[in-house]
Motif scaffolding. Structure first.
Motif, short mmCIF file in Angstrom:
data_model
loop_
_atom_site.label_atom_id
_atom_site.label_comp_id
_atom_site.label_asym_id
_atom_site.label_seq_id
_atom_site.Cartn_x
_atom_site.Cartn_y
_atom_site.Cartn_z
N SER A 474 0.93 -1.21 -0.01
CA SER A 474 -0.03 -0.04 -0.12
C SER A 474 0.96 1.36 -0.05
O SER A 474 0.44 2.35 -0.09
CB SER A 474 -0.96 -0.01 1.04
N ASN A 475 2.07 1.33 0.15
CA ASN A 475 3.01 2.18 0.15
C ASN A 475 4.60 1.81 -0.07
O ASN A 475 4.88 0.49 -0.24
CB ASN A 475 2.98 2.99 1.52
N SER A 493 -2.39 -2.76 -7.30
CA SER A 493 -1.68 -2.79 -6.01
C SER A 493 -2.77 -2.39 -4.61
O SER A 493 -3.91 -1.99 -5.26
CB SER A 493 -0.35 -2.16 -5.74
N ARG A 494 -2.56 -2.20 -3.67
CA ARG A 494 -3.18 -1.85 -2.53
C ARG A 494 -2.87 0.03 -2.26
O ARG A 494 -3.16 0.36 -1.08
CB ARG A 494 -3.08 -2.31 -1.17
N PHE A 495 -2.10 0.39 -3.12
CA PHE A 495 -1.80 1.73 -2.75
C PHE A 495 -2.85 2.75 -2.51
O PHE A 495 -3.88 2.66 -2.80
CB PHE A 495 -0.99 2.35 -4.11
N ASP A 496 -2.68 3.49 -1.33
CA ASP A 496 -3.67 4.34 -0.73
C ASP A 496 -3.26 6.01 -0.65
O ASP A 496 -2.18 6.04 -1.00
CB ASP A 496 -4.38 3.65 0.49
N CYS A 518 -6.46 1.01 -8.38
CA CYS A 518 -5.92 1.24 -6.61
C CYS A 518 -7.15 1.96 -6.20
O CYS A 518 -7.47 3.19 -6.29
CB CYS A 518 -4.99 2.21 -6.68
N GLY A 520 -7.81 2.38 -2.94
CA GLY A 520 -7.74 3.36 -1.93
C GLY A 520 -7.34 4.73 -2.21
O GLY A 520 -7.10 5.57 -1.24
#
Length: 591
Positions: A474-475, A493-496, A518, A520
């Motif tokens: 996420s980062n 991905s889970r990038f937020d 993404c 998020g």
């Protein structure tokens, strides 16, 4: 006496700007003043012409005349009237050397004729992935540019789905060709006219046979490089002919055919094994998807070639003894591709590594038995290694050895689809490969932001990062690493927003950002990136469902460097709005 910067002669400024390297770095100084704009225009040697380019500038001819030193023009992203565009190129007075017409619907024959009549300097023509390509197009190419040295007519995208198998059989049996395709006759005609041809790529043309390789090798006296992948009618006889008739051949890249070795050798005394004795200059030999015997490898050994690049990607039939003997003979190889060689293990790679001292690039993709042991062994024993490809292996299994020395040469790591790749392994990689500039760990599901953080802390030169499909990330795991990052692909991905906030503060040189899918990501995180990354050029927000429509206009007007923006699918800009954005320098795509 102190000299003011504005009094420096243009030759000095050209030297300064030339040190900036890539064309993209010339944009910022070109905005300082008209003089700098003029100097940067003189230094540009390549130009990509797209639909937005033509819409924004109106007259392509006026645009071309700004860049007096243009040597290369790419039309890959252009979908307008390419005939008209080539006519304008012909009128520009440029001494063009390279023209890329890839992905066009058809070859712009009339435009090529006018260009060929006025421009006599064209050396390289790239016509890859055209939607329609046939023999008459090859005639037009040869007549328009008789001095061509390099030609790429690979992978035409004709759709033969409307023809039945019976039609195919009848047409091919009668004429030796297929409607709307390139045939042996077309290649023969082309090769008879292009006397200076040195390199040709005919990959993906399914209706050419051994006769095409014979025509090329017989007619083109200067031919040095042949690429003929995915040509299903080319047999081992054709490959042998190409080698036999071209003792000056430097590079040959072919892959498997549907004709077996037994069928090929029964009709001719010339075989691949016997042909290598005629080779004098083969430095690159790249086989893939073929049955390669130890006897064939031994004939390559006996030929004593000046081999520097060798590939056996997804080939079968040979043994460990065969490949070991070849590598022992050619221990000065710079490039080795043994992708998909199923019998290789960490132990066997340990034995082969003794012959890989000079290798720069190695491809070990899809060898399931290879683990951390092989990766760290290569890092330690191959001092000239610049790129490792270990996609879809068992990288991540076993602990990496401790107290390893650093390899400062390694710059590119392609490690995608390694389901066992852990944060701990990434930590070890970051410690021994501090000079990495490009890292691909896409679809490595066990990796988290912690592992990426190790890369950011220890690999200070990294510019490209591939994280697509990393569902646990996420980062970037750090707010102070990745200071030189230019390209981030994080689709799926889970990038937020928090990840974008951290990246906005650490990666201020970011140019390209892909956040497709993404969920998020919202306007809050995007504003952090757009505000802090002042050189941002391309952003993809496709399928980012939580990004509102109002943020698109804000991004365009807040970041003048932005050139391409793909909005979420549910945001539809009108033609008037897209034109308005384009006038501000940004092309907002249709979803």
């Amino acid at each position: 006496m102190e000299i003011q910067w504005e009094n420096l002669p243009e030759e000095c400024w050209e030297l300064v700007f030339d040190r900036l390297g890539h064309n993209r770095h010339l944009e910022a100084p070109s905005l300082v003043c008209k003089r700098f704009l003029s100097i940067s225009n003189l230094l540009r040697s390549s130009l990509t012409v797209s639909d937005p380019t033509v819409l924004l500038h109106g007259s392509t001819l006026g645009l071309l005349r700004r860049f007096h030193q243009l040597k290369r023009i790419d039309l890959v992203e252009f979908h307008g009237d390419s005939d008209r565009l080539l006519r304008e190129v012909a009128l520009s007075g440029l001494n063009l050397e390279v023209l890329n017409l890839s992905k066009q619907k058809r070859l712009p024959v009339q435009g090529m004729k006018e260009l060929g009549a006025k421009v006599k300097t064209l050396r390289v023509l790239i016509c890859s992935r055209l939607c329609f390509l046939q023999d008459s197009d090859l005639v037009a190419i040869a007549d328009s540019f008789p001095s061509l040295e390099e030609l790429d007519i690979s992978n035409p995208e004709q759709d033969f789905g409307s023809f039945s198998e019976l039609d195919y059989a009848d047409d091919y049996a009668v004429s030796g060709s297929f409607p709307g395709s390139i045939s042996d006759s077309g290649i023969a005609n082309l090769s008879s006219k292009l006397q200076r041809l040195c390199r040709i790529n005919v990959s993906g043309n399914h209706f050419i046979s051994d006769r095409s390789l014979f025509s090329l090798s017989s007619n083109c006296a200067f031919l040095e490089e042949i690429m003929a992948r995915d040509c299903s009618l080319i047999s081992e006889i054709g490959i042998a002919l190409a080698i036999h008739h071209n003792p000056q051949l430097i590079s040959l890249s072919v892959n498997g055919s549907k004709i077996s070795s037994a069928a090929a050798t029964s009709s001719s005394s010339l075989t691949m094994e016997s042909s290598f004795i005629c080779a004098r200059a083969l430095g690159t030999l790249d086989f893939s998807l073929m049955i390669i015997s130890d006897d064939l490898l031994n004939s390559i050994i006996q030929a004593d070639l000046p081999l520097r690049r060798f590939g056996l990607s997804r080939c079968r039939g040979f043994t460990f003894a065969g490949i070991s003997s070849l590598l022992c003979k050619y221990s000065s190889l710079n490039y080795l591709d043994i992708e998909g060689t199923a019998f290789l293990t960490d132990q066997s790679m340990s034995e082969l590594s003794h012959h890989l001292h000079d290798v720069n690039i190695i491809n070990l993709n899809s060898i399931s038995n290879l683990t951390n042991s092989t990766f760290f062994l290569l890092v330690q024993t191959c001092p000239h290694l610049e790129e490792i490809r270990m996609e879809n292996t068992s990288l991540g299994k076993e602990d990496g050895p401790s107290d390893l020395k650093k390899n400062s040469k390694l710059q590119t790591l392609k490690l995608s689809w390694n389901k066992c790749l852990t944060d701990e392994t990434l930590k070890g990689i970051s410690m021994v490969c501090p000079s990495v500039r490009s890292l691909d760990i896409s679809h490595c599901w066990s990796t988290t932001g912690e592992g990426i953080g190790y890369i950011g802390m220890n690999c200070c030169e990294i510019k490209m990062l591939e994280l697509s499909g990393c569902s646990s990330i996420s980062n970037l795991g750090t707010s102070f690493g990745f200071s030189k990052l230019e390209v981030l692909h994080a689709a799926g991905s889970r990038f937020d927003d928090e990840g974008l906030r951290m990246m906005g503060h650490s990666s201020r040189w970011l140019l390209h950002l892909d956040l497709e899918g993404c969920l998020g990501v919202t306007a809050k995180g995007l504003k952090e990136v757009v505000t802090n990354c002042k050189g941002l050029k391309e952003v993809s927000l496709k399928k980012c469902c939580n990004v509102g429509s109002d943020v698109i206009a804000w991004m365009v007007f807040s970041r003048p460097s932005l050139r391409n923006l793909i909005p979420p699918c549910d945001i539809v800009s009108t033609e008037k709005q897209k034109d308005f954005f384009l006038r501000h320098g940004c092309w907002v795509h249709d979803c």
